[in-house]
Design a protein around this motif. Structure first.
Motif, PDB file in Angstrom:
ATOM      1  N   PHE A   1     -11.227  50.064   9.558  1.00  0.00           N
ATOM      2  CA  PHE A   1     -10.162  49.356   8.848  1.00  0.00           C
ATOM      3  C   PHE A   1     -10.677  47.963   8.513  1.00  0.00           C
ATOM      4  O   PHE A   1     -11.556  47.439   9.190  1.00  0.00           O
ATOM      5  N   ARG A   2     -10.071  47.351   7.514  1.00  0.00           N
ATOM      6  CA  ARG A   2     -10.481  45.974   7.208  1.00  0.00           C
ATOM      7  C   ARG A   2      -9.310  45.139   6.754  1.00  0.00           C
ATOM      8  O   ARG A   2      -8.355  45.618   6.132  1.00  0.00           O
ATOM      9  N   PHE A   3      -9.380  43.862   7.085  1.00  0.00           N
ATOM     10  CA  PHE A   3      -8.440  42.890   6.521  1.00  0.00           C
ATOM     11  C   PHE A   3      -9.300  42.028   5.608  1.00  0.00           C
ATOM     12  O   PHE A   3     -10.377  41.590   6.001  1.00  0.00           O
ATOM     13  N   ALA A   4      -8.820  41.809   4.354  1.00  0.00           N
ATOM     14  CA  ALA A   4      -9.702  41.197   3.348  1.00  0.00           C
ATOM     15  C   ALA A   4      -9.028  40.018   2.637  1.00  0.00           C
ATOM     16  O   ALA A   4      -8.716  40.104   1.446  1.00  0.00           O
ATOM     17  N   PRO A   5      -8.791  38.929   3.331  1.00  0.00           N
ATOM     18  CA  PRO A   5      -8.109  37.800   2.681  1.00  0.00           C
ATOM     19  C   PRO A   5      -9.036  36.982   1.776  1.00  0.00           C
ATOM     20  O   PRO A   5     -10.258  37.008   1.943  1.00  0.00           O
ATOM     21  N   SER A   6      -8.425  36.266   0.849  1.00  0.00           N
ATOM     22  CA  SER A   6      -9.168  35.314   0.010  1.00  0.00           C
ATOM     23  C   SER A   6      -8.910  33.915   0.552  1.00  0.00           C
ATOM     24  O   SER A   6      -7.746  33.543   0.741  1.00  0.00           O
ATOM     25  N   PRO A   7      -9.959  33.143   0.792  1.00  0.00           N
ATOM     26  CA  PRO A   7      -9.752  31.796   1.333  1.00  0.00           C
ATOM     27  C   PRO A   7      -9.371  30.786   0.252  1.00  0.00           C
ATOM     28  O   PRO A   7     -10.052  29.796   0.036  1.00  0.00           O
TER      29      PRO A   7
ATOM     30  N   ILE B   1     -14.227  38.373   3.798  1.00  0.00           N
ATOM     31  CA  ILE B   1     -13.748  37.177   3.113  1.00  0.00           C
ATOM     32  C   ILE B   1     -13.967  37.379   1.615  1.00  0.00           C
ATOM     33  O   ILE B   1     -15.113  37.462   1.150  1.00  0.00           O
ATOM     34  N   GLU B   2     -12.871  37.489   0.873  1.00  0.00           N
ATOM     35  CA  GLU B   2     -12.970  37.774  -0.566  1.00  0.00           C
ATOM     36  C   GLU B   2     -13.016  36.455  -1.344  1.00  0.00           C
ATOM     37  O   GLU B   2     -11.990  35.966  -1.829  1.00  0.00           O
ATOM     38  N   ASP B   3     -14.214  35.898  -1.410  1.00  0.00           N
ATOM     39  CA  ASP B   3     -14.377  34.555  -1.976  1.00  0.00           C
ATOM     40  C   ASP B   3     -15.197  34.554  -3.270  1.00  0.00           C
ATOM     41  O   ASP B   3     -15.994  33.648  -3.485  1.00  0.00           O
TER      42      ASP B   3
ATOM     43  N   SER C   1     -15.364  40.978 -10.495  1.00  0.00           N
ATOM     44  CA  SER C   1     -13.909  40.895 -10.380  1.00  0.00           C
ATOM     45  C   SER C   1     -13.493  41.443  -9.018  1.00  0.00           C
ATOM     46  O   SER C   1     -14.277  42.110  -8.329  1.00  0.00           O
ATOM     47  N   TYR C   2     -12.257  41.208  -8.655  1.00  0.00           N
ATOM     48  CA  TYR C   2     -11.703  41.777  -7.423  1.00  0.00           C
ATOM     49  C   TYR C   2     -11.903  43.286  -7.404  1.00  0.00           C
ATOM     50  O   TYR C   2     -12.372  43.862  -6.416  1.00  0.00           O
ATOM     51  N   HIS C   3     -11.553  43.968  -8.517  1.00  0.00           N
ATOM     52  CA  HIS C   3     -11.593  45.434  -8.534  1.00  0.00           C
ATOM     53  C   HIS C   3     -13.001  45.975  -8.258  1.00  0.00           C
ATOM     54  O   HIS C   3     -13.178  46.925  -7.495  1.00  0.00           O
TER      55      HIS C   3
ATOM     56  N   SER D   1     -15.624  44.355  -6.827  1.00  0.00           N
ATOM     57  CA  SER D   1     -16.149  44.007  -5.495  1.00  0.00           C
ATOM     58  C   SER D   1     -15.464  44.822  -4.405  1.00  0.00           C
ATOM     59  O   SER D   1     -16.100  45.200  -3.428  1.00  0.00           O
ATOM     60  N   VAL D   2     -14.168  45.061  -4.563  1.00  0.00           N
ATOM     61  CA  VAL D   2     -13.449  45.723  -3.471  1.00  0.00           C
ATOM     62  C   VAL D   2     -13.941  47.164  -3.287  1.00  0.00           C
ATOM     63  O   VAL D   2     -14.108  47.627  -2.152  1.00  0.00           O
ATOM     64  N   VAL D   3     -14.230  47.855  -4.385  1.00  0.00           N
ATOM     65  CA  VAL D   3     -14.694  49.241  -4.210  1.00  0.00           C
ATOM     66  C   VAL D   3     -16.122  49.274  -3.675  1.00  0.00           C
ATOM     67  O   VAL D   3     -16.462  50.120  -2.852  1.00  0.00           O
TER      68      VAL D   3
ATOM     69  N   VAL E   1      -5.660  49.557   4.408  1.00  0.00           N
ATOM     70  CA  VAL E   1      -4.262  49.226   4.717  1.00  0.00           C
ATOM     71  C   VAL E   1      -3.990  47.855   4.119  1.00  0.00           C
ATOM     72  O   VAL E   1      -4.628  46.868   4.499  1.00  0.00           O
ATOM     73  N   ARG E   2      -3.100  47.773   3.159  1.00  0.00           N
ATOM     74  CA  ARG E   2      -2.828  46.510   2.470  1.00  0.00           C
ATOM     75  C   ARG E   2      -1.425  46.558   1.889  1.00  0.00           C
ATOM     76  O   ARG E   2      -0.750  47.595   1.923  1.00  0.00           O
ATOM     77  N   GLY E   3      -0.988  45.423   1.333  1.00  0.00           N
ATOM     78  CA  GLY E   3       0.392  45.306   0.869  1.00  0.00           C
ATOM     79  C   GLY E   3       0.711  46.180  -0.343  1.00  0.00           C
ATOM     80  O   GLY E   3      -0.175  46.534  -1.132  1.00  0.00           O
TER      81      GLY E   3
ATOM     82  N   ASP F   1       1.946  45.316  -2.974  1.00  0.00           N
ATOM     83  CA  ASP F   1       1.639  44.646  -4.246  1.00  0.00           C
ATOM     84  C   ASP F   1       0.348  45.189  -4.859  1.00  0.00           C
ATOM     85  O   ASP F   1       0.121  45.016  -6.053  1.00  0.00           O
ATOM     86  N   LEU F   2      -0.494  45.848  -4.041  1.00  0.00           N
ATOM     87  CA  LEU F   2      -1.748  46.380  -4.576  1.00  0.00           C
ATOM     88  C   LEU F   2      -1.689  47.899  -4.796  1.00  0.00           C
ATOM     89  O   LEU F   2      -2.703  48.521  -5.105  1.00  0.00           O
ATOM     90  N   PHE F   3      -0.495  48.470  -4.636  1.00  0.00           N
ATOM     91  CA  PHE F   3      -0.336  49.925  -4.778  1.00  0.00           C
ATOM     92  C   PHE F   3      -0.913  50.419  -6.116  1.00  0.00           C
ATOM     93  O   PHE F   3      -1.752  51.310  -6.155  1.00  0.00           O
TER      94      PHE F   3
END
Ligand code: GLU
Length: 293
Positions: A11-17, A47-49, A207-209, A211-213, A225-227, A229-231
């Motif tokens: 699992f990962r938590f991926a916040p942007s600072p 860290i999504e920076d 872009s976010y899309h 990098s995230v994949v 597992v995320r909010g 809002d990203l469904f």
């Protein structure tokens, strides 16, 4: 309920600072952490920076400090996106070579003017799920010679996915697996609703899309597992995973916390920041209770 795959669950938590973490981030981080523990898996932090204009070292330090205060421990090393631009570039290059992306030269102002012109007959130009007008077709329709000429002239450009070609290359309808209350269901993906999404900009090489994949694959993430809002963004992620031959994680989009105005919490709302809770002398247990965990 999260299904346990045969691979070690990750699992990962991926916040942007780009601001202080708020209670919504706490919910997401704790859910990821606790689900990983329950599944006997790993909890990773990313860290999504990529947006170097908005991300700062202070906000990043704040993330580590807030998560530690919450009692969360993550596997080291932390993946920082700004240290992996070549990996995103490689993925982009693969799509360029297959002709699935094109250089997009219109500036924001030009897009706005173009959309106004397209709507002058009274018919609204289509918008994506965030309400942003879909990118007009001008750049997509340029000839190869014209593209080469503009690129050679050094004109600033982004790279956008040619949605129609990408869907044809993906061969057939796409789905993702969403785990809910005790069961997992296949959700039909609808990437076309987003139009020609941007995968790299002149001021941000990925872009976010994109990098995230890439990161979910590189880090071997089995459960995203995320909010909520990203469904809908998951539609784009499934398309990119398919095009790039990347594994498909299981998704779970969790409830969002709303502010007193009924809107999603934002980083500018200081009163709901985790750091503010700490300053007021509240405990992590009280915070968990406040977010109904
Ligand atoms: N970096 C994103 C955010 O802070 C989260 C991305 C994700 O979990 O896929 O909202």
């Amino acid at each position: 309920m999260i299904e346990i795959s045969r691979q070690k669950p990750k699992f990962r938590f991926a916040p942007s600072p780009n601001g202080p973490l708020h209670l919504g981030h706490a919910l997401s981080a704790i859910l990821n952490h606790d689900m990983a523990a329950k599944a006997g898996g790993d909890f990773l932090l990313r860290i999504e920076d990529i947006d170097q204009t908005r991300c700062t070292p202070d906000f990043e330090t704040g993330i580590y400090s807030d998560l530690s205060w919450l009692g969360l421990r993550w596997q080291e090393p932390v993946r920082r996106q700004s240290e992996h631009f070549p990996a995103y570039q490689e993925a982009l290059q693969a799509l360029i070579e297959r002709g699935l992306v094109y250089p997009a030269f219109l500036t924001r102002g030009e897009v706005k003017a173009r959309v106004t012109a397209l709507e002058s007959d009274g018919r609204p130009w289509p918008r994506d799920r965030d309400g942003t007008p879909l990118y007009p077709s001008d750049d997509r329709e340029r000839s190869d010679a014209e593209r080469r000429r503009l690129l050679a002239s050094g004109m600033k450009h982004a790279w956008r996915l040619d949605m129609e070609k990408a869907l044809a290359a993906a061969c057939g309808p796409l789905h993702w697996q969403e785990s809910g209350d005790g069961e997992t269901s296949a959700i039909p993906a609808d990437p076309a609703a987003w139009g020609d999404v941007v995968l790299s900009r002149s001021d941000a090489p990925s872009s976010y899309h994109l990098s995230v994949v890439v990161d979910d694959a590189v880090q071997g993430i089995t459960h995203v597992v995320r909010g909520l809002d990203l469904f809908h963004a998951t539609s784009i992620h499934r398309l990119l995973q398919t095009l790039l031959g990347l594994p498909e994680p299981l998704y779970h989009h969790h409830r969002l916390l709303l502010g007193s105005d009924g809107k999603k919490l934002s980083k500018s709302m200081g009163d709901t920041g985790i750091a503010e809770w700490r300053r007021q002398g509240l405990s992590p247990v009280e915070l968990r209770r406040r977010i109904c965990l």
